[in-house]
Design a protein around this motif. Structure first.
Motif, short mmCIF file in Angstrom:
data_model
loop_
_atom_site.label_atom_id
_atom_site.label_comp_id
_atom_site.label_asym_id
_atom_site.label_seq_id
_atom_site.Cartn_x
_atom_site.Cartn_y
_atom_site.Cartn_z
N VAL A 1 0.52 -0.50 0.33
CA VAL A 1 0.04 -0.09 0.10
C VAL A 1 0.96 1.62 -0.26
CG1 VAL A 1 -1.61 1.09 1.23
CG2 VAL A 1 -1.86 -0.97 1.23
N ARG A 2 1.53 1.13 1.10
CA ARG A 2 3.26 2.80 1.03
C ARG A 2 3.17 2.80 -0.12
NH1 ARG A 2 7.18 3.57 5.75
NH2 ARG A 2 7.94 5.56 4.84
N SER A 3 3.79 1.61 -1.01
CA SER A 3 5.24 1.77 -2.69
C SER A 3 3.48 1.53 -3.84
CB SER A 3 5.27 0.43 -2.94
OG SER A 3 4.03 -0.24 -3.38
N GLY A 4 2.45 1.70 -3.35
CA GLY A 4 1.48 2.03 -4.34
C GLY A 4 0.98 0.87 -5.81
N LYS A 5 1.52 0.23 -4.95
CA LYS A 5 1.32 -1.52 -5.96
C LYS A 5 -0.10 -1.51 -5.47
CE LYS A 5 1.71 -5.91 -5.80
NZ LYS A 5 2.39 -7.21 -5.03
N TYR A 6 -0.58 -1.65 -4.53
CA TYR A 6 -2.26 -1.63 -4.21
C TYR A 6 -2.39 -0.15 -4.34
CZ TYR A 6 -1.18 -6.35 -2.15
OH TYR A 6 -0.47 -7.63 -2.37
N ALA A 7 -4.11 0.11 -4.35
CA ALA A 7 -4.26 1.24 -4.61
C ALA A 7 -5.47 1.57 -2.79
CB ALA A 7 -6.31 1.63 -5.41
N ALA A 8 -5.55 0.34 -2.14
CA ALA A 8 -5.61 0.35 -0.57
C ALA A 8 -5.88 -1.48 -0.31
CB ALA A 8 -7.09 0.12 -0.93
N GLY A 9 -6.10 -1.13 1.90
CA GLY A 9 -5.73 -3.02 2.18
C GLY A 9 -7.12 -2.30 2.55
N PHE A 10 -7.62 -3.66 2.30
CA PHE A 10 -9.33 -4.17 3.23
C PHE A 10 -8.76 -5.21 3.27
CE2 PHE A 10 -10.58 -0.83 0.49
CZ PHE A 10 -12.28 -0.58 0.38
N SER A 11 -8.23 -5.45 5.48
CA SER A 11 -7.59 -6.19 5.92
C SER A 11 -7.61 -6.47 7.64
CB SER A 11 -6.04 -6.18 5.56
OG SER A 11 -6.35 -7.76 6.31
N ASN A 12 -9.38 -5.63 7.69
CA ASN A 12 -9.42 -5.33 9.61
C ASN A 12 -8.33 -4.93 10.39
OD1 ASN A 12 -11.57 -6.45 11.36
ND2 ASN A 12 -9.63 -7.49 12.70
N ILE A 13 -7.75 -3.26 9.68
CA ILE A 13 -7.01 -2.68 9.66
C ILE A 13 -7.86 -1.93 11.06
CG2 ILE A 13 -5.15 -1.10 9.09
CD1 ILE A 13 -5.03 -2.36 6.40
N THR A 14 -7.10 -1.39 12.21
CA THR A 14 -7.50 -0.37 13.31
C THR A 14 -6.41 0.77 12.22
OG1 THR A 14 -7.31 -2.13 14.62
CG2 THR A 14 -6.82 0.14 15.93
N VAL A 15 -7.62 2.07 12.54
CA VAL A 15 -6.44 2.89 12.05
C VAL A 15 -5.90 3.29 13.96
CG1 VAL A 15 -7.03 5.12 12.05
CG2 VAL A 15 -8.68 3.82 10.90
N THR A 16 -4.90 4.14 13.78
CA THR A 16 -4.37 4.18 14.76
C THR A 16 -3.21 5.61 14.53
OG1 THR A 16 -1.85 3.38 14.41
CG2 THR A 16 -3.55 1.52 15.50
N GLU A 17 -2.86 6.23 15.38
CA GLU A 17 -1.91 7.35 14.86
C GLU A 17 -1.09 7.45 14.68
OE1 GLU A 17 -3.64 10.91 15.75
OE2 GLU A 17 -4.99 9.64 16.19
N GLU A 18 0.02 6.59 14.76
CA GLU A 18 1.55 5.90 14.11
C GLU A 18 0.91 5.94 12.62
OE1 GLU A 18 4.64 4.78 17.53
OE2 GLU A 18 3.07 3.01 16.59
N ARG A 19 0.35 4.78 12.29
CA ARG A 19 -0.52 4.02 10.69
C ARG A 19 -1.22 5.79 10.06
NH1 ARG A 19 -3.53 -1.04 12.77
NH2 ARG A 19 -1.75 -2.63 12.81
N LYS A 20 -1.42 6.57 11.31
CA LYS A 20 -1.94 8.06 9.87
C LYS A 20 -0.77 8.49 9.92
CE LYS A 20 -5.08 10.10 12.36
NZ LYS A 20 -5.47 10.59 13.13
N ASP A 21 0.27 8.39 10.33
CA ASP A 21 1.33 9.09 9.93
C ASP A 21 2.18 8.88 7.71
OD1 ASP A 21 1.51 10.21 12.20
OD2 ASP A 21 3.47 8.68 12.73
N ILE A 22 1.45 7.16 8.22
CA ILE A 22 1.67 6.98 6.62
C ILE A 22 1.23 6.81 5.64
CG2 ILE A 22 3.69 4.79 5.87
CD1 ILE A 22 4.89 4.75 8.22
#
Length: 331
Positions: A136-157
């Motif tokens: 997802v970070r590299s742009g290979k995937y447009a998005a991740g759908f994988s029961n991903i929890t929103v965290t403040e650290e993840r929102k940096d990226i």
């Protein structure tokens, strides 16, 4: 990720090794709506949810919304494809159909609806949890759908568009006299199973420390490597309760009919409702159209039908939010 989710935590797989390897290699487009799921599970007893596990899912579909589709970045619109990654290998989140190849589950269903509204063709790739974030970070995937929890650290990226509550659940035998587990005192003296290294273990250990400090009986905490072993212990009475991610517990209770959920708890703890979200690369312009698509699906009644299909109605959100407050940073 706990069975999903939460921070870097372990998960209990309910798939065999061969099925898991096939899922990791699986990559394909969502089947067209047409087959009505003739290979769905046999009719279940009253009160037990019947799940269609055939590759011909006959998914609930949605119509393209031109105004929302126009929000999609031009490069993705021109390509016409919505390539997403998933990495949860257990029902009802994301698992393989009866053909041991086709990815199915609530994650795929919600991604399929979003793609419909955006006017894009959905393509799904199953991968490891670590690679999902990198892709997802590299742009290979447009998005991740994988029961991903929103965290403040993840929102940096990454950017996020929410679509489910992040809930943990207390599961007990159907005939248990336990009717509610909502606070630390409710588990004092109980024999409880929990996954090692998971977010729910962290919460349970915290509750147990509070009980001990208050002079209450300690919980007897048990660990099992396989979900099947946990449920065998639950049925046999060796444990009285199982603290696990709500999706897997709610699904198990709905399809088995031999357990019940007697309480849920936010995966973010007592002061914040955790949220599950589609994850996109920071600033790629997709989070808002995804959230707008989900809100359109909430408004027209399509979204709750998908959650009900997988026994997850209690995880419905009233509105999809872009980058809401997430789990706080690790101290």
């Amino acid at each position: 990720m706990s069975s999903v989710s939460r921070l870097p935590v372990s998960r209990l797989s309910v798939l065999g090794t061969s099925a898991l390897l096939l899922l990791l290699a699986a990559c394909g487009a969502v089947p067209d709506e047409g087959a009505a799921g003739a290979a769905a599970a046999a009719e279940a007893p009253p009160g037990v949810l019947t799940i269609n596990t055939s590759p011909e899912q006959g998914r609930i579909r949605a119509a393209k919304v031109e105004t929302i589709a126009a929000e999609v970045p031009a490069a993705i619109r021109a390509k016409g494809e919505f390539l997403i990654g998933t990495s949860t290998f257990e029902p009802p989140l994301s698992f393989v159909a009866d053909d041991n190849v086709t990815p199915i589950g609530v994650e795929e269903d919600i991604a399929s609806l979003v793609a419909d509204v955006l006017g894009l063709k959905l393509r799904i790739e199953a991968t490891s949890w670590e690679n999902l974030f990198l892709a997802v970070r590299s742009g290979k995937y447009a998005a991740g759908f994988s029961n991903i929890t929103v965290t403040e650290e993840r929102k940096d990226i990454y950017d996020f568009a929410t679509y489910r509550l992040d809930q943990l659940a207390w599961e007990v035998p159907k005939n248990s006299t336990i009717t509610s587990i909502a606070k630390p005192a409710d588990v004092a003296g109980l024999s409880v199973a929990v996954g090692s290294g998971t977010n729910q273990e962290k919460i349970l250990l915290g509750w147990d420390r509070q009980n001990r400090a208050a002079g209450l009986k300690p919980a007897r905490i048990q660990y099992y490597k396989q979900a099947a072993d946990t449920y065998l212990a639950l049925r046999s009475g060796r444990i009285q309760a199982y603290f696990a991610p709500n999706p897997t517990s709610a699904y198990h209770a709905a399809v088995s009919g031999d357990t019940k959920v007697v309480g849920t708890y936010s995966g973010a703890g007592p002061t914040l409702q955790g949220l599950i979200a589609a994850m996109t690369r920071k600033g790629n312009g997709l989070a808002k159209p995804i959230a707008d698509a989900i809100n359109a699906l909430i408004k027209d009644g399509t979204y709750p039908k998908v959650l009900a299909r997988w026994g997850l109605s209690t995880e419905a959100v009233p509105e999809s939010l872009v980058n809401p407050p997430g789990l706080p940073r690790e101290q």
